[in-house]
Design an enzyme around this catalytic site. Structure first.
Site, mmCIF file in Angstrom:
data_model
loop_
_atom_site.group_PDB
_atom_site.id
_atom_site.type_symbol
_atom_site.label_atom_id
_atom_site.label_comp_id
_atom_site.label_asym_id
_atom_site.label_seq_id
_atom_site.Cartn_x
_atom_site.Cartn_y
_atom_site.Cartn_z
ATOM 1 N N GLU A 18 148.715 23.891 130.836
ATOM 2 C CA GLU A 18 148.541 23.901 132.287
ATOM 3 C C GLU A 18 149.184 22.635 132.853
ATOM 4 O O GLU A 18 148.991 21.546 132.299
ATOM 5 C CB GLU A 18 147.056 23.919 132.680
ATOM 6 C CG GLU A 18 146.871 23.779 134.197
ATOM 7 C CD GLU A 18 145.420 23.925 134.676
ATOM 8 O OE1 GLU A 18 144.587 24.481 133.936
ATOM 9 O OE2 GLU A 18 145.152 23.475 135.801
ATOM 10 N N GLU A 62 147.705 19.412 143.342
ATOM 11 C CA GLU A 62 146.376 20.008 143.478
ATOM 12 C C GLU A 62 145.588 19.104 144.421
ATOM 13 O O GLU A 62 145.631 17.884 144.290
ATOM 14 C CB GLU A 62 145.719 20.068 142.097
ATOM 15 C CG GLU A 62 144.370 20.754 142.101
ATOM 16 C CD GLU A 62 143.784 20.864 140.693
ATOM 17 O OE1 GLU A 62 144.054 19.984 139.855
ATOM 18 O OE2 GLU A 62 143.041 21.812 140.444
#
Ligand SMILES: *[C@@H]1O[C@H](CO)[C@@H](O)[C@H](O)[C@H]1NC(C)=O
Length: 221
Positions: free
Chosen positions: A144, A149
């Site tokens: 990932e 974010e």
């Protein structure tokens, strides 16, 4: 740019172009991919690749993702009466309907290769919001990479996961959530197995992280 219907819970994305490096550069998703429904449908699908739910209190719905003037707007709306989500054997109450899209293409770093992922975002940082521009493994987790974010803390985060506990997670001050910011993430094979992940925001170097064993593993965007 389009005004947001719900500024606390919307993410705008423009101009994503993805460039693998091999013998030649090749644009996989053009900057025009949000210009029309036909452009969108060429490169993107609605929801997560695995469906409508993930690990948070929002359920994705196609109607929460809209296109206008070359901008994709994702809007979260408070909702009651939805059945819970299930994640990792737990039930999670659903409080919001929201929007997600994913690329039809999978991205698999080949030996000697790499990709540039770039987009322009206007993202909220209010508590409770959690927009993200991220890559996750098709066949396994990790890999990932959270290329950008916003976890509702006022900051922007850049993260690379080797395992669930071995993760480099960097929080950086986020300048002006009301404006668009350019995110660039360059992922490169470094030794036939591992990758370097270089993060740049608004042309400013953030840092380079490393992902173990990411080469040859297909990624969802
Ligand atoms: C992940 O693995 C790479 C390659 O072994 C290493 O360089 C990097 O430091 C690791 N990341 C963390 C957070 O330990």
């Amino acid at each position: 740019m389009k005004a947001l219907t719900n500024p606390l819970a919307a993410l705008l994305l423009t101009a994503t172009s993805l460039i693998p490096l091999a013998t030649a550069k090749h644009i996989m998703i053009p900057a025009t991919s949000f210009n029309s429904q036909a452009d969108f449908d060429t490169d993107w699908n609605y929801l997560y690749p695995w469906g409508s739910d993930h690990n948070g209190a929002a359920r994705m719905k196609e109607s929460q993702a809209t296109l206008s003037d070359g901008v994709l707007t994702l809007t979260a709306t408070r909702v009651d009466g939805e059945p819970p989500a299930e994640h990792g054997g737990r039930q999670i109450a659903i409080r919001y309907l929201s929007g997600a899209v994913h690329a039809k293409e999978h991205f698999n770093v080949s030996p000697g290769g790499g990709y540039d992922f770039a987009g322009e975002f206007r993202a909220p940082v209010a508590r409770g919001t959690w927009p993200a521009f991220w890559l996750t493994g098709v066949d396994s987790w990790p890999p990932e990479v959270d290329m950008a974010e916003w976890k509702g803390s006022g900051k922007i985060s850049f993260n690379t996961f080797n395992t669930s506990s071995e993760v480099r997670a960097l929080d950086v001050d986020y300048p002006g959530p009301d404006n668009f910011h350019k995110i660039l993430c360059e992922i490169r094979d470094i030794n036939g197995q591992d990758v370097s992940v270089r993060f740049v925001m608004d042309g400013r170097e953030i840092e380079t992280q490393y992902g173990r064993g990411f080469v040859g593993k297909p990624l969802y965007l």
